[in-house]
Design an enzyme around this catalytic site. Structure first.
Site, short mmCIF file in Angstrom:
data_model
loop_
_atom_site.label_atom_id
_atom_site.label_comp_id
_atom_site.label_asym_id
_atom_site.label_seq_id
_atom_site.Cartn_x
_atom_site.Cartn_y
_atom_site.Cartn_z
N THR A 1 0.85 -1.20 0.00
CA THR A 1 0.00 0.00 0.00
C THR A 1 0.89 1.24 0.00
OG1 THR A 1 -1.75 -1.21 1.10
CG2 THR A 1 -1.90 1.18 1.19
N GLN B 1 1.33 -10.34 -5.64
CA GLN B 1 0.99 -11.78 -5.68
C GLN B 1 1.95 -12.57 -6.57
OE1 GLN B 1 -1.13 -13.12 -3.67
NE2 GLN B 1 -2.31 -11.36 -2.96
N SER C 1 4.82 -6.74 -1.07
CA SER C 1 4.52 -6.87 0.37
C SER C 1 5.12 -8.18 0.88
CB SER C 1 3.00 -6.94 0.60
OG SER C 1 2.50 -5.72 1.05
N GLY C 2 5.91 -8.10 1.94
CA GLY C 2 6.56 -9.31 2.46
C GLY C 2 5.60 -10.36 2.98
N HIS C 3 4.46 -9.91 3.56
CA HIS C 3 3.60 -10.88 4.26
C HIS C 3 2.83 -11.79 3.33
CE1 HIS C 3 -0.50 -8.96 3.93
NE2 HIS C 3 0.26 -7.94 3.59
N THR D 1 13.14 5.47 10.66
CA THR D 1 14.09 4.41 11.03
C THR D 1 13.60 3.07 10.49
OG1 THR D 1 14.70 5.65 12.98
CG2 THR D 1 15.29 3.31 12.97
N CYS E 1 -9.37 -7.58 2.42
CA CYS E 1 -9.79 -6.21 2.78
C CYS E 1 -11.30 -6.06 2.65
CB CYS E 1 -9.15 -5.19 1.87
SG CYS E 1 -7.45 -5.51 1.57
N ASN F 1 -5.17 -10.98 -6.93
CA ASN F 1 -5.25 -11.59 -5.60
C ASN F 1 -6.51 -12.43 -5.41
OD1 ASN F 1 -6.05 -8.77 -5.88
ND2 ASN F 1 -6.86 -8.94 -3.82
N1 PLP Z 1 -1.96 -5.46 -4.09
C1 PLP Z 1 -2.40 -6.73 -4.06
C2 PLP Z 1 -2.54 -7.48 -5.34
C3 PLP Z 1 -2.71 -7.33 -2.85
O1 PLP Z 1 -3.14 -8.59 -2.83
C4 PLP Z 1 -2.57 -6.58 -1.67
C5 PLP Z 1 -2.97 -7.16 -0.38
O2 PLP Z 1 -3.93 -7.91 -0.32
C6 PLP Z 1 -2.10 -5.26 -1.75
C7 PLP Z 1 -1.82 -4.74 -2.98
C8 PLP Z 1 -1.92 -4.42 -0.52
O3 PLP Z 1 -0.89 -4.97 0.26
P1 PLP Z 1 -0.67 -4.54 1.78
O4 PLP Z 1 -1.99 -4.62 2.44
O5 PLP Z 1 0.31 -5.52 2.30
O6 PLP Z 1 -0.15 -3.15 1.79
#
Ligand code: PLP
Length: 647
Positions: free
Chosen positions: A73, A191, A211-213, A249, A338, A161
């Site tokens: 994001t 993704q 995004s790492g997670h 930081t 989300c 996603n």
């Molecule tokens: N873009 C895609 C394709 C995603 O699947 C996601 C998270 O679901 C995001 C952006 C946003 O990532 P984050 O919530 O880790 O910032």
């Protein structure tokens, strides 16, 4: 309860043990601030730079900016700000640049929302135009070809996603090249990491957020790649970290963890191969096809990530499937995490032109590249068990049935209707059926082979009677001719309908239900349009506050020990119970679905007055059950706050 099988990796993933260890090490001995010039700082800086170097190798990005940030994001935000500021500056300089921003129709909400925000804030005045996708979820290159010369900024994703659909990035790049488009290009690569080959510097991509997670690193760490010479404006200014590109930081624990994941990707010895992932997906697909013969896949598998399946089962809503899968310990979702809390249909499936019913039934199953064959085996077995549970008839007598007739509450957004049914004669009567539930109610009746004698309305209700009869293709909306007569205790004779051994008596626009004993109505329920029918015999309700009815998860074991006689009631639907029966601290719960709680109220008010503890998945349904019982006069009805997920 079933151990958890996590199949929602597109929402987030667990943390790789090596990543967790790396984060711990960065917080223990390696806690230094990479901006410090002493040895502790130098060690942190060396770690940060070694992770960056690894990221560059894995992403094929030896050149260009590669900054660590909090996630996609933020990366999207930075890319959008950079591109729009560049457009504004180019315009101020009188240079030609496009007037359109093209946004892939299936982008994550972070993209259109950031664009709308910054376009407004910067006063850029660009037209935000959706780039449509075809029925396969891939970008319409013909539309792109037409609009590319006018585009200042193009935003597409590498893989979706919700559906896993992989974009034709080469095709998009070629169209942009051929039309000599000046557009900057952002590709959301969230993704794609670890699932698709990436070679960023060799591509035309200008901005690529990660995004790492989504790949076994913790939440709160991400990266943004920006091509050499592509405009860049920092989103955050301050201490000048990351070469002034992203102040604040650094999240060193996150960077260290992400480094462990990138290391594993580079070594190639940790994650499953593409072929192995395809084989895992094929087995899940086969299990779904075997268990749900009508299943439809909402994206062509040949164009999708090997780790994502999006499917719909005719006759089952996403919520039906999710509830039962969750009860079986299978964690899946209806779409993006989300939007999970919102009931809105998926904008992704809408953009693909998927029929409404498939959108309303869509379920996403996604796993990560660490997946093990044994987990897929178990998931396949549980899918089959869930299909069996979902096939259970809904109109069944329950163990505590009083007399013969059952009563189901038909609840929709605060309005309630009621279905009285007699399993022996397979007949039923609906009272105030909500219009929105007419189709579902009709399906429930037809599946159970029930004959609808009448759909009636009280003074309050009524709108859904015609709709129910139309959907069920049977029954009469309104009081039918040729009924019987019943005598009330006060001696009046009123028109009545027989339902098995019971009768429904009409008194103006109220309905009285019960059994004739010695020719006189022994009343069980009065339907007068109130949220809950009057249940007889009536009990005086003691005063109580809502707080009195909630038991905290931390207090439940003590409460159960103090109330050994208490009855634990699972108010999930019978299908959820079949998929995963509930046990709470060694107590087996009795299943009485929320829709059947009123049917059982008189039993608990008069015949069996033990304390009641209602339990469900999240605490919402059990709270309503406790409220209903308390409002009917039960002094000791409780609900487990937060549901058994917390207990
Ligand atoms: N873009 C895609 C394709 C995603 O699947 C996601 C998270 O679901 C995001 C952006 C946003 O990532 P984050 O919530 O880790 O910032």
């Amino acid at each position: 309860m079933n151990p958890e099988i996590y199949l929602d990796a597109n929402a987030t993933s667990p943390v790789l043990p090596a990543a967790a260890s790396a984060a711990m090490a960065a917080m223990a001995d390696g806690f230094g601030n990479p901006s410090s010039s002493h040895a502790a700082g130098l060690r942190a800086r060396a770690l940060r730079e070694s992770v960056r170097a690894c990221a560059r190798r894995v992403l094929g990005a030896p050149e260009g900016r590669l900054t660590f940030n909090s996630g996609a994001t933020e990366g999207i935000q930075t890319a959008v700000l950079s591109a729009l500021v560049a457009v504004r500056e180019a315009r101020a300089d009188g240079q030609p640049c496009g007037d359109l921003v093209l946004i892939g129709a299936t982008e994550h909400k972070a993209v259109p929302e950031s664009l709308a925000h910054w376009n407004r804030l910067l006063g850029t005045g660009l037209e935000l135009r959706t780039l449509p996708v075809d029925a396969d979820g891939r970008h319409r290159l013909d539309v792109l070809r037409e609009l590319a010369p006018r585009a200042a900024f193009v935003c597409t994703m590498a893989a979706n996603n919700e559906t896993g659909v992989v974009s034709d990035l080469d095709g998009i790049a070629q169209v942009l090249r051929e039309s000599a488009s000046p557009a900057l290009w952002m590709v959301d690569c969230v993704q794609a990491l670890g699932k698709l080959p990436l070679n960023l510097s060799a591509s035309r991509i200008d901005y690529a957020p990660f995004s790492g997670h989504k790949l076994y690193a913790p939440k709160g760490i991400g990266m943004l790649y920006v091509r050499t010479k592509t405009p860049f404006t920092p989103l955050m200014c301050g201490g000048g970290q990351e070469g002034g590109q992203r102040s604040g930081t650094e999240n060193m624990a996150g960077i260290a963890a992400l480094g462990a994941v990138l290391d594993a990707l580079e070594r190639g010895d940790t994650f499953r191969t593409h072929a192995a992932l395809l084989a895992c997906r094929a087995r899940l697909v086969a299990a779904l096809q075997e268990s749900f013969p009508g299943v439809v896949f909402n994206a062509p598998l040949e164009h999708a990530l090997p780790t994502t399946i999006n499917f719909s089962v005719p006759g089952l809503s996403s919520a039906d499937v999710l509830e039962v899968f969750d009860a079986a310990g299978l964690r899946v979702s209806a779409g993006s995490a989300c939007s999970a809390a919102k009931a809105a249909p998926s904008h992704v499936l809408d953009a693909m032109g998927v029929p409404d019913w498939r959108g309303a039934s869509a379920v996403r199953m996604s796993f990560g590249p660490l997946v093990e064959d044994a987990v897929i085996d178990q998931a396949c077995a549980r899918i089959a068990a869930c299909a069996r549970a979902l096939a259970l008839p809904l109109l069944q007598p329950l163990p505590l049935a009083v007399d013969d007739a059952g009563l189901v509450q038909l609840e929709h957004e605060g309005t309630s209707g009621w279905l009285l049914f007699d399993p022996a004669s397979r007949t039923c009567i609906a009272i105030d059926p909500p219009t929105a539930l007419a189709e579902r109610t009709a399906a429930m009746l037809n599946a159970g082979g029930y004959r609808l004698l009448a759909a009636l309305s009280t003074a309050q209700g009524g709108a859904g009677t015609l709709a129910l009869c139309a959907h069920a293709r049977q029954g009469i909306a309104g009081w039918p001719d040729g009924g019987i007569e019943a005598r009330l205790e006060d001696g009046r004779h009123l028109p009545a309908l027989a339902l098995g051994q019971d009768v429904l008596v009409r008194e103006g626009d109220k309905y009285l239900f019960g059994r004739l004993r010695d020719g006189v109505l022994a009343l069980r329920f009065v339907f007068d349009g109130a949220a809950t029918p009057v249940v007889t015999p009536r009990v005086a309700a003691p005063a109580h506050s809502e707080a009195d009815m909630e038991l905290d998860a931390s207090a439940v074991a003590r409460w159960l020990a103090a109330h050994p006689e208490a009855l634990v009631v699972d108010v999930r639907c019978a299908r959820e119970c079949a998929a995963g029966p509930l046990e709470l601290h060694g107590r087996i719960a009795l299943n009485v679905p929320l829709a059947r709680v009123t049917e059982h109220a008189s039993h608990w008010l008069v015949a069996d007055t033990r304390p009641l503890l209602f339990v469900c998945r999240s605490g919402a349904r059990s709270a309503r059950a406790a409220r209903t019982l308390r409002s009917l006069g039960h002094p000791r009805a409780w609900s487990l706050a937060g549901g058994f997920a917390l207990a």
